[in-house]
Design a protein around this motif. Structure first.
Motif, short mmCIF file in Angstrom:
data_model
loop_
_atom_site.label_atom_id
_atom_site.label_comp_id
_atom_site.label_asym_id
_atom_site.label_seq_id
_atom_site.Cartn_x
_atom_site.Cartn_y
_atom_site.Cartn_z
N GLY A 187 0.66 -1.17 -0.26
CA GLY A 187 -0.35 0.15 0.16
C GLY A 187 0.99 1.45 0.00
O GLY A 187 0.96 2.64 -1.01
N GLY A 188 2.32 1.25 0.42
CA GLY A 188 2.50 2.17 0.77
C GLY A 188 3.28 3.15 -0.39
O GLY A 188 3.66 4.09 -0.94
N TYR A 189 3.86 1.54 -0.77
CA TYR A 189 4.85 1.47 -2.29
C TYR A 189 3.70 2.25 -3.53
O TYR A 189 4.10 2.41 -4.04
N GLY A 190 2.31 1.76 -3.50
CA GLY A 190 1.33 2.07 -4.34
C GLY A 190 1.47 3.60 -4.11
O GLY A 190 1.15 4.21 -5.39
N PHE A 191 1.18 3.80 -3.19
CA PHE A 191 1.20 5.56 -3.37
C PHE A 191 2.56 6.62 -3.62
O PHE A 191 2.68 7.34 -4.35
N ILE A 192 3.96 5.82 -3.62
CA ILE A 192 5.25 6.74 -3.87
C ILE A 192 4.99 5.89 -5.26
O ILE A 192 5.54 7.59 -5.58
N ARG A 193 4.30 4.78 -5.75
CA ARG A 193 4.69 4.43 -7.18
C ARG A 193 4.19 5.16 -7.78
O ARG A 193 4.29 5.39 -9.57
N PHE A 194 2.99 5.39 -7.16
CA PHE A 194 1.51 5.56 -8.51
C PHE A 194 0.87 6.91 -8.08
O PHE A 194 1.59 7.97 -9.20
N SER A 195 0.41 6.96 -7.13
CA SER A 195 -0.02 8.08 -6.51
C SER A 195 0.46 9.57 -6.69
O SER A 195 -0.23 10.60 -7.04
N LEU A 196 1.55 9.92 -6.14
CA LEU A 196 2.19 10.67 -5.54
C LEU A 196 3.09 11.40 -7.39
O LEU A 196 2.86 12.84 -7.56
N PRO A 197 3.35 10.43 -7.90
CA PRO A 197 4.62 10.97 -8.70
C PRO A 197 3.51 11.29 -10.24
O PRO A 197 3.46 12.49 -11.01
N MET A 198 2.16 10.39 -9.87
CA MET A 198 1.63 10.50 -11.06
C MET A 198 -0.04 11.40 -10.83
O MET A 198 0.02 11.89 -11.98
N SER A 231 -3.43 14.33 -5.50
CA SER A 231 -2.77 14.12 -4.16
C SER A 231 -2.63 15.31 -3.55
O SER A 231 -3.50 15.44 -2.18
N ALA A 232 -2.01 16.27 -4.10
CA ALA A 232 -2.11 17.65 -2.59
C ALA A 232 -3.26 18.42 -2.29
O ALA A 232 -4.38 18.54 -1.35
N GLN A 233 -4.83 17.59 -3.31
CA GLN A 233 -5.66 18.21 -3.23
C GLN A 233 -6.77 17.28 -1.96
O GLN A 233 -7.74 17.69 -0.73
N PHE A 234 -5.89 16.23 -1.66
CA PHE A 234 -6.27 15.85 -0.73
C PHE A 234 -5.34 15.26 0.51
O PHE A 234 -5.73 14.07 1.61
N ILE A 235 -4.83 16.63 1.33
CA ILE A 235 -3.79 16.30 2.01
C ILE A 235 -4.49 16.23 3.30
O ILE A 235 -4.74 15.67 3.39
N PRO A 236 -5.76 16.91 3.38
CA PRO A 236 -6.30 17.10 4.87
C PRO A 236 -7.12 16.38 5.26
O PRO A 236 -7.18 15.66 6.45
#
Length: 515
Positions: free
Chosen positions: A253-264, A269-274
């Motif tokens: 799950g953490g790897y997915g955030f690093i590999r897909f959600s944040l860079p792509m 991602s920034a919209q859902f930081i709160p």
């Protein structure tokens, strides 16, 4: 021949456990045990070679392989960066320990059990090495199948319910991710992950793409409130199943955030930081309080996993170097410590056949070796300096504080509550007097159990004392991700982000702390 092997190292890394699984099916119970152990040790040796051969200052993607199958529908595209390398090494390190932990406790259908574990290792390795969207999806989802059977066949009294819950939770979220992948490949005209990491999707579609991937990765991590499958799965799974579930599968799950959600999807991602900070904060406080009142050792450690993994999402969505590096170290440290804690539960369960905390007590008297190692892993879970979890949580808190001081304050309560429930657990298990005659007569660790736990203890101290050896491979990749996120990273409300100079000062704090 040497050149062929050198150019297909990742394929070999995946193929070794697959071949081992096939071989194990045709052997006797004892033969299957030895085949699985030898296979996992071979993969571990290959992962050490990859670590030595990897150049942290070289190209972003190394050991790259590309082979087109099925007219371009699925491409056998493999390659790793430093982030994938460290998670592959963690997987390869824990797998032989899992086989050793199952040596005596698994007595029925041993060849099938060992084959499922080896199949799971191959699929996990493939998930970290895949460079094609759909190849990743096949590996990512395929890993559910062996764990489903491991829980469902070799688990506890309520294993069927737990295995179905585990499978359905994780599968449902991944269906949405698959739909998003189809849209991405048709829009960008490629399913190549490195190319998609540099592609700029329209801002309005990034929102929906982020949510589709979140549905999968939030369950896998797991995040509150979709964490409820985890305690049941841990309690019902055999000891080795709990070790690999907490140690490696949650890291996908953490790897997915690093590999897909944040860079792509940086804008999405920034919209859902709160939202991510709120969910992480609730997870830290709520699951820690739930852990405090548990009577089952496995359930307590399972809830602690949810609280610790919240530090990962805090660090990642802080979107700065300290936070992302801290999140990576938290994943590695948690993989070691949670796996060791589940092994410690397995040691006493094999002797007394109960996980009820109230049945134990005073084990330091008759099991001093066990009490010593259990203390090491308890202190590491609490985040004691010079142990693995301290460095990751410290960096994650620095990164979170740079993004939001209130989020950092909430995250810090997780360390306080973590100390409460872990020290309370250790006190009730190892100190005082034995609450049952059977607990007072339990024998200390045997040679096999020492061989299982001692290497993890060494790794815990190595990571805590010299974290630079784990940060060096990922530093360049974290830097690239930080550049990608720099435009949308939260400005923060702490004094550390008042200016560029302060930001550079925080980076110097990071490097000084990690050195």
């Amino acid at each position: 021949m040497g050149q062929v092997i050198q150019s297909h190292l990742l394929t070999i890394l995946i193929a070794i456990p697959l071949l081992g699984a096939v071989v194990a099916l045709f052997l006797s119970a004892n033969g299957a045990r030895w085949a699985a152990l030898i296979t996992t040790l071979l993969d571990f040796a290959l992962s050490i070679y990859l670590w030595q051969a990897y150049d942290p200052n070289g190209a972003q993607w190394q050991f790259v392989e590309n082979q087109d199958f099925g007219g371009g529908i699925v491409t056998w595209a493999l390659g790793i960066d430093g982030i994938a390398l460290t998670l592959i090494a963690l997987t390869a390190f824990l797998m032989p320990i899992c086989i050793g932990a199952s040596w005596r406790s698994i007595e029925k259908r041993v060849p099938e059990y060992m084959a499922y574990f080896l199949l799971m290792e191959a699929l996990i390795m493939g998930s970290f090495a895949a460079q094609d969207l759909f190849l990743f999806y096949i590996f990512f989802e395929g890993g559910l199948i062996p764990m489903y059977f491991i829980i469902g066949i070799w688990g506890g009294a309520e294993r069927i319910k737990a295995s179905y819950k585990f499978f359905l939770y994780t599968l449902f979220g991944s269906v949405l991710m698959l739909i998003a992948m189809l849209y991405m490949s048709s829009t960008a005209h490629t399913s190549n992950i490195p190319a998609l990491m540099a592609y700029d999707f329209p801002k309005e579609t990034q929102t929906f793409l982020f949510l589709a991937f979140l549905a999968s990765f939030a369950v896998k991590l797991p995040m509150w409130p979709v964490h409820t499958w985890l305690p049941d799965a841990h309690v019902q799974a055999p000891t080795a199943g709990s070790v690999i579930l907490a140690g490696v599968l949650l890291k996908l799950g953490g790897y997915g955030f690093i590999r897909f959600s944040l860079p792509m999807f940086p804008d999405g991602s920034a919209q859902f930081i709160p939202l991510m900070f709120v969910l992480s904060g609730v997870a830290v406080v709520y699951t820690s309080l739930v852990a405090l009142v548990q009577r089952d050792m496995k359930k307590l450690i399972a809830y602690s996993s949810v609280a610790h993994m919240a530090f990962v999402t805090f660090g990642l969505f802080a979107m700065n170097r300290q936070g992302i590096e801290g999140a990576m170290l938290v994943m590695l440290g948690h993989g070691l410590v949670s796996g060791a804690l589940f092994l410690c539960v397995g040691v006493v369960y094999d002797r007394l056949h109960t996980r009820e905390i109230e049945k134990y007590g005073g084990l330091a008297n008759n099991m001093p070796g066990y009490a010593l190692l259990f203390m090491v892993f308890t202190m590491a879970s609490v985040g004691l300096p010079a142990t693995s979890n301290f460095v990751g949580e410290f960096l994650s808190l620095i990164g979170t504080y740079r993004a939001s001081s209130w989020a950092a304050i909430v995250a810090t309560t997780g360390i306080i509550l973590g100390a409460a429930y872990m020290l309370y657990l250790y006190w009730r298990i190892c100190f005082g007097v034995a609450r049952t005659p059977e607990a007072a007569e339990m024998k200390d660790l045997d040679a096999r159990e020492w061989w299982l736990l001692a290497p993890i203890a060494v790794a815990v101290f190595w990571m805590g004392i010299y974290p630079e050896s784990f940060l060096r491979p990922i530093r360049a990749d974290v830097g690239r991700l930080e550049q990608r996120l720099d435009r949308v990273a939260p400005a923060g409300d702490s004094h550390l982000t008042l200016g560029k100079g302060a930001s550079h000062g925080a980076e110097h704090m990071d490097h000084g702390a990690t050195h």
